[in-house]
Design a protein around this motif. Structure first.
Motif, mmCIF file in Angstrom:
data_model
loop_
_atom_site.group_PDB
_atom_site.id
_atom_site.type_symbol
_atom_site.label_atom_id
_atom_site.label_comp_id
_atom_site.label_asym_id
_atom_site.label_seq_id
_atom_site.Cartn_x
_atom_site.Cartn_y
_atom_site.Cartn_z
ATOM 1 N N ARG A 105 2.764 6.701 6.127
ATOM 2 C CA ARG A 105 1.936 5.599 5.627
ATOM 3 C C ARG A 105 0.549 6.076 5.193
ATOM 4 N N TRP A 106 0.061 7.148 5.802
ATOM 5 C CA TRP A 106 -1.262 7.666 5.484
ATOM 6 C C TRP A 106 -1.210 8.790 4.458
ATOM 7 N N ARG A 107 0.004 9.137 3.969
ATOM 8 C CA ARG A 107 0.128 10.246 3.020
ATOM 9 C C ARG A 107 -0.762 9.994 1.799
ATOM 10 N N ASN A 108 -1.457 11.029 1.398
ATOM 11 C CA ASN A 108 -2.384 10.967 0.282
ATOM 12 C C ASN A 108 -1.646 11.327 -1.011
ATOM 13 N N PRO A 109 -1.378 10.337 -1.897
ATOM 14 C CA PRO A 109 -0.653 10.628 -3.133
ATOM 15 C C PRO A 109 -1.546 11.126 -4.270
ATOM 16 N N GLY A 110 -2.738 11.574 -3.955
ATOM 17 C CA GLY A 110 -3.653 12.079 -4.980
ATOM 18 C C GLY A 110 -5.051 11.539 -4.763
ATOM 19 N N ASN A 111 -5.125 10.351 -4.206
ATOM 20 C CA ASN A 111 -6.398 9.734 -3.894
ATOM 21 C C ASN A 111 -6.221 9.040 -2.546
ATOM 22 N N GLU A 112 -7.067 9.328 -1.593
ATOM 23 C CA GLU A 112 -6.897 8.830 -0.231
ATOM 24 C C GLU A 112 -6.697 7.321 -0.164
ATOM 25 N N VAL A 113 -7.411 6.556 -1.004
ATOM 26 C CA VAL A 113 -7.286 5.095 -0.947
ATOM 27 C C VAL A 113 -5.976 4.591 -1.532
ATOM 28 N N ASP A 114 -5.185 5.460 -2.155
ATOM 29 C CA ASP A 114 -3.889 5.060 -2.686
ATOM 30 C C ASP A 114 -2.757 5.187 -1.665
ATOM 31 N N ALA A 115 -3.066 5.606 -0.459
ATOM 32 C CA ALA A 115 -2.043 5.699 0.580
ATOM 33 C C ALA A 115 -1.463 4.310 0.830
ATOM 34 N N ILE A 116 -0.177 4.254 1.167
ATOM 35 C CA ILE A 116 0.485 2.975 1.437
ATOM 36 C C ILE A 116 -0.285 2.181 2.488
ATOM 37 N N GLN A 117 -0.868 2.867 3.441
ATOM 38 C CA GLN A 117 -1.615 2.212 4.508
ATOM 39 C C GLN A 117 -2.691 1.287 3.951
ATOM 40 N N PHE A 118 -3.308 1.658 2.833
ATOM 41 C CA PHE A 118 -4.411 0.878 2.273
ATOM 42 C C PHE A 118 -3.997 0.048 1.068
ATOM 43 N N GLY A 119 -3.076 0.548 0.263
ATOM 44 C CA GLY A 119 -2.807 -0.076 -1.017
ATOM 45 C C GLY A 119 -1.623 -1.015 -1.074
ATOM 46 N N ALA A 120 -0.790 -1.030 -0.051
ATOM 47 C CA ALA A 120 0.421 -1.846 -0.121
ATOM 48 C C ALA A 120 0.124 -3.296 0.237
ATOM 49 N N GLU A 121 0.346 -4.174 -0.689
ATOM 50 C CA GLU A 121 0.235 -5.614 -0.446
ATOM 51 C C GLU A 121 1.584 -6.159 0.004
ATOM 52 N N VAL A 122 2.642 -5.612 -0.575
ATOM 53 C CA VAL A 122 4.004 -6.023 -0.237
ATOM 54 C C VAL A 122 4.775 -4.779 0.182
ATOM 55 N N GLU A 123 5.526 -4.887 1.258
ATOM 56 C CA GLU A 123 6.349 -3.767 1.709
ATOM 57 C C GLU A 123 7.780 -4.248 1.894
ATOM 58 N N ALA A 124 8.717 -3.396 1.551
ATOM 59 C CA ALA A 124 10.136 -3.690 1.746
ATOM 60 C C ALA A 124 10.809 -2.469 2.341
ATOM 61 N N TYR A 125 11.719 -2.709 3.258
ATOM 62 C CA TYR A 125 12.488 -1.646 3.896
ATOM 63 C C TYR A 125 13.962 -1.999 3.754
ATOM 64 N N ILE A 126 14.735 -1.096 3.208
ATOM 65 C CA ILE A 126 16.169 -1.299 3.017
ATOM 66 C C ILE A 126 16.873 -0.015 3.437
ATOM 67 N N PRO A 127 17.699 -0.070 4.495
ATOM 68 C CA PRO A 127 18.382 1.137 4.936
ATOM 69 C C PRO A 127 19.583 1.443 4.042
ATOM 70 N N SER A 128 20.027 2.673 4.067
ATOM 71 C CA SER A 128 21.181 3.057 3.252
ATOM 72 C C SER A 128 22.446 2.306 3.667
ATOM 73 N N SER A 129 22.502 1.836 4.913
ATOM 74 C CA SER A 129 23.674 1.078 5.373
ATOM 75 C C SER A 129 23.724 -0.321 4.761
ATOM 76 N N LEU A 130 22.609 -0.786 4.266
ATOM 77 C CA LEU A 130 22.472 -2.145 3.705
ATOM 78 C C LEU A 130 22.831 -3.235 4.712
ATOM 79 N N SER A 131 22.767 -2.921 6.009
ATOM 80 C CA SER A 131 23.118 -3.900 7.036
ATOM 81 C C SER A 131 21.944 -4.809 7.401
ATOM 82 N N TRP A 132 20.769 -4.479 6.907
ATOM 83 C CA TRP A 132 19.602 -5.325 7.103
ATOM 84 C C TRP A 132 18.581 -4.987 6.023
ATOM 85 N N ALA A 133 17.605 -5.819 5.864
ATOM 86 C CA ALA A 133 16.492 -5.561 4.949
ATOM 87 C C ALA A 133 15.270 -6.290 5.495
#
Length: 105
Positions: free
Chosen positions: A20-48
Motif C-alpha cells: 500500500r505504501w509502494r512508491n510508483p514514482g511519486n510518494e504521494v501516488d502510493a495507494i495508501q494516499f491516492g486510492a479513493e476506491v479500492e476493490a479486491y477480487i481473488p483468483s478464486s472469484l469466491s468473494w469480492a
C-alpha cells in the motif's frame, strides 16, 4: 491514476502494508494516499470486496450462503444489501434524503 497489485492469501500484514505504501514514482501516488476506491477480487472469484473512502463504506460479496447467513446473524458490522441501503445510503445527502430518479422508458 490507477494502481493495482497482486498478492497471495498468505501475505503478512507487514507485506500488505508495504504494498500500500509502494512508491510508483511519486510518494504521494502510493495507494495508501491516492486510492479513493479500492476493490479486491481473488483468483478464486469466491468473494469480492469494494470500498469507497469518502463515503466510508465497504461491501463484500460472498458465494457461500451459509457464511453470509452466519455473518448477518452475528449482529456485528455485517448486514445484507437491503438493510445497508435503507440505513446508510442517505447519510451523505442533504437531510439524509436520496432524490429518487425515474427509470427511462
Amino acid at each position: 491514476m490507477t494502481s493495482a497489485f497482486y498478492f497471495k492469501g498468505d501475505m503478512t500484514k507487514k507485506e500488505y502494508i508495504s504494498l500500500r505504501w509502494r512508491n510508483p514514482g511519486n510518494e504521494v501516488d502510493a495507494i495508501q494516499f491516492g486510492a479513493e476506491v479500492e476493490a479486491y477480487i481473488p483468483s478464486s472469484l469466491s468473494w469480492a470486496m469494494w470500498g469507497e473512502r469518502s463515503r466510508e463504506i465497504a461491501m463484500i460479496g460472498l458465494d457461500d450462503p451459509a457464511l453470509v447467513k452466519a455473518l448477518i446473524a452475528d449482529k456485528g458490522w455485517w448486514m445484507d444489501a437491503g438493510t445497508a441501503s435503507n440505513e446508510f445510503v442517505g447519510m451523505p445527502f442533504i437531510d439524509q434524503k436520496v432524490k429518487r430518479m425515474s427509470r427511462p422508458g
